[in-house]
Design a protein around this motif. Sequence first.
Motif, PDB file in Angstrom:
ATOM      1  N   THR A   1      32.041  -0.576 -73.652  1.00  0.00           N
ATOM      2  CA  THR A   1      32.415   0.409 -73.611  1.00  0.00           C
ATOM      3  C   THR A   1      31.361   1.749 -74.192  1.00  0.00           C
ATOM      4  O   THR A   1      31.694   2.714 -74.208  1.00  0.00           O
ATOM      5  CB  THR A   1      33.782   0.795 -74.574  1.00  0.00           C
ATOM      6  OG1 THR A   1      33.591   0.294 -75.645  1.00  0.00           O
ATOM      7  CG2 THR A   1      34.405  -0.046 -73.604  1.00  0.00           C
TER       8      THR A   1
ATOM      9  N   ARG B   1      24.871  -0.907 -75.208  1.00  0.00           N
ATOM     10  CA  ARG B   1      25.089  -1.847 -74.190  1.00  0.00           C
ATOM     11  C   ARG B   1      23.284  -2.198 -74.008  1.00  0.00           C
ATOM     12  O   ARG B   1      22.415  -3.166 -74.005  1.00  0.00           O
ATOM     13  CB  ARG B   1      25.452  -1.382 -73.313  1.00  0.00           C
ATOM     14  CG  ARG B   1      25.480  -1.845 -72.130  1.00  0.00           C
ATOM     15  CD  ARG B   1      25.795  -1.132 -70.420  1.00  0.00           C
ATOM     16  NE  ARG B   1      27.340  -1.128 -70.829  1.00  0.00           N
ATOM     17  CZ  ARG B   1      28.028   0.496 -69.485  1.00  0.00           C
ATOM     18  NH1 ARG B   1      27.809   0.523 -68.977  1.00  0.00           N
ATOM     19  NH2 ARG B   1      29.641   0.021 -70.159  1.00  0.00           N
TER      20      ARG B   1
ATOM     21  N   TRP C   1      27.271 -10.382 -68.016  1.00  0.00           N
ATOM     22  CA  TRP C   1      27.777  -9.058 -68.081  1.00  0.00           C
ATOM     23  C   TRP C   1      26.731  -8.121 -67.727  1.00  0.00           C
ATOM     24  O   TRP C   1      26.980  -7.243 -67.117  1.00  0.00           O
ATOM     25  CB  TRP C   1      28.812  -8.848 -69.106  1.00  0.00           C
ATOM     26  CG  TRP C   1      29.592  -7.337 -68.376  1.00  0.00           C
ATOM     27  CD1 TRP C   1      30.431  -6.891 -67.493  1.00  0.00           C
ATOM     28  CD2 TRP C   1      29.346  -6.445 -69.366  1.00  0.00           C
ATOM     29  NE1 TRP C   1      31.234  -6.075 -67.286  1.00  0.00           N
ATOM     30  CE2 TRP C   1      30.234  -5.105 -68.395  1.00  0.00           C
ATOM     31  CE3 TRP C   1      28.611  -5.926 -70.250  1.00  0.00           C
ATOM     32  CZ2 TRP C   1      29.878  -3.656 -68.757  1.00  0.00           C
ATOM     33  CZ3 TRP C   1      28.607  -3.843 -70.277  1.00  0.00           C
ATOM     34  CH2 TRP C   1      29.039  -4.127 -69.867  1.00  0.00           C
TER      35      TRP C   1
ATOM     36  N   GLN D   1      24.950  -7.844 -64.750  1.00  0.00           N
ATOM     37  CA  GLN D   1      25.185  -7.403 -63.681  1.00  0.00           C
ATOM     38  C   GLN D   1      27.099  -6.930 -63.470  1.00  0.00           C
ATOM     39  O   GLN D   1      27.905  -7.593 -63.825  1.00  0.00           O
ATOM     40  CB  GLN D   1      26.085  -8.527 -62.639  1.00  0.00           C
ATOM     41  CG  GLN D   1      26.671  -8.380 -60.931  1.00  0.00           C
ATOM     42  CD  GLN D   1      26.382  -9.275 -59.919  1.00  0.00           C
ATOM     43  OE1 GLN D   1      26.669 -10.641 -60.820  1.00  0.00           O
ATOM     44  NE2 GLN D   1      26.547  -8.849 -59.004  1.00  0.00           N
ATOM     45  N   PRO D   2      26.793  -5.534 -64.392  1.00  0.00           N
ATOM     46  CA  PRO D   2      28.191  -5.320 -65.349  1.00  0.00           C
ATOM     47  C   PRO D   2      29.234  -4.655 -64.197  1.00  0.00           C
ATOM     48  O   PRO D   2      30.326  -5.055 -64.629  1.00  0.00           O
ATOM     49  CB  PRO D   2      27.351  -4.350 -66.239  1.00  0.00           C
ATOM     50  CG  PRO D   2      26.573  -3.657 -65.672  1.00  0.00           C
ATOM     51  CD  PRO D   2      25.760  -5.082 -64.920  1.00  0.00           C
ATOM     52  N   GLU D   3      28.850  -4.452 -62.995  1.00  0.00           N
ATOM     53  CA  GLU D   3      29.755  -3.923 -62.373  1.00  0.00           C
ATOM     54  C   GLU D   3      30.563  -5.664 -61.580  1.00  0.00           C
ATOM     55  O   GLU D   3      31.898  -4.860 -61.038  1.00  0.00           O
ATOM     56  CB  GLU D   3      29.252  -3.709 -61.110  1.00  0.00           C
ATOM     57  CG  GLU D   3      28.362  -4.584 -59.792  1.00  0.00           C
ATOM     58  CD  GLU D   3      27.279  -4.646 -60.346  1.00  0.00           C
ATOM     59  OE1 GLU D   3      26.308  -5.469 -59.919  1.00  0.00           O
ATOM     60  OE2 GLU D   3      26.407  -4.204 -61.562  1.00  0.00           O
ATOM     61  N   ALA D   4      30.263  -6.198 -62.182  1.00  0.00           N
ATOM     62  CA  ALA D   4      31.023  -7.919 -61.707  1.00  0.00           C
ATOM     63  C   ALA D   4      32.395  -8.010 -62.344  1.00  0.00           C
ATOM     64  O   ALA D   4      33.113  -8.380 -61.100  1.00  0.00           O
ATOM     65  CB  ALA D   4      30.222  -8.887 -61.554  1.00  0.00           C
ATOM     66  N   TYR D   5      32.553  -7.169 -62.975  1.00  0.00           N
ATOM     67  CA  TYR D   5      33.916  -7.710 -63.763  1.00  0.00           C
ATOM     68  C   TYR D   5      34.219  -6.473 -65.168  1.00  0.00           C
ATOM     69  O   TYR D   5      32.669  -6.105 -65.337  1.00  0.00           O
ATOM     70  CB  TYR D   5      33.894  -9.632 -64.350  1.00  0.00           C
ATOM     71  CG  TYR D   5      33.411 -10.050 -65.624  1.00  0.00           C
ATOM     72  CD1 TYR D   5      33.002  -9.730 -66.463  1.00  0.00           C
ATOM     73  CD2 TYR D   5      32.174 -10.583 -64.036  1.00  0.00           C
ATOM     74  CE1 TYR D   5      32.440 -10.124 -67.221  1.00  0.00           C
ATOM     75  CE2 TYR D   5      31.321 -11.279 -65.428  1.00  0.00           C
ATOM     76  CZ  TYR D   5      30.985 -10.696 -66.635  1.00  0.00           C
ATOM     77  OH  TYR D   5      30.538 -11.907 -67.785  1.00  0.00           O
ATOM     78  N   ALA D   6      35.070  -6.802 -65.071  1.00  0.00           N
ATOM     79  CA  ALA D   6      35.583  -5.805 -66.745  1.00  0.00           C
ATOM     80  C   ALA D   6      35.931  -6.394 -67.984  1.00  0.00           C
ATOM     81  O   ALA D   6      36.512  -7.286 -67.982  1.00  0.00           O
ATOM     82  CB  ALA D   6      37.027  -4.846 -66.250  1.00  0.00           C
TER      83      ALA D   6
END
Length: 214
Positions: free
Chosen positions: A102, A107, A178, A181-186
Amino acid sequence: MARRRKDKALQTRERILDAAIEVFHRRGVARPSLTDVAELAGVTRGAVYGHFENKADLFSALCDRIRLPAETITDADPTACRADPLGELRDSWIFLLRQTATNPQWRRILDIIFHRCELVEETGQIRERMQAGHRNGQERLAELLRKAVSKGQLPADLDIDAAVPLLHGSLYGVLMAWLFQPEAYALAERAEHYVDAILDMLRLSPSLRRGEPA
């Protein structure tokens, strides 16, 4: 007047750190020079050296803006650790995963550390900082696991020497995957589930019992 000069110096330092994040994130840590950072920050090279001894010192200051995965363990409250060591470890790791998911600055800095920090001869001091944090974190983790065993939160025959690198590697693996590939999962939504799954290994895996084959 002195206060104004101090505030201006702090603003310059923060601007340099912001520029370093951008430069390191784009180009890695080994290749860019402090001149590159100075140009993006809009200051002279001398101004950078007025705040930071070298690139390793600048990198260390970036790390201080967040908490490295290994260092979050050392931040745990001593009183809380005595009462609920496993709970304190769980909370610190969930906080780390959620902050990474967040907080854009966390990040980017962690992405620099994991994916853009070439540990070559020129970055020897940076490697030392990361290795020191890793060692301290593992020592603290072993201490928390021993306390959790003594409190009955973990099996009495837990092989702590085997558990420490496995736990550490699992947490790093979740973060690195993550960030790649941060878009892979929340991650923020799944943080609690992932940490609980990692800790379940301690309670349930026969291979983490003393005397069992590796």
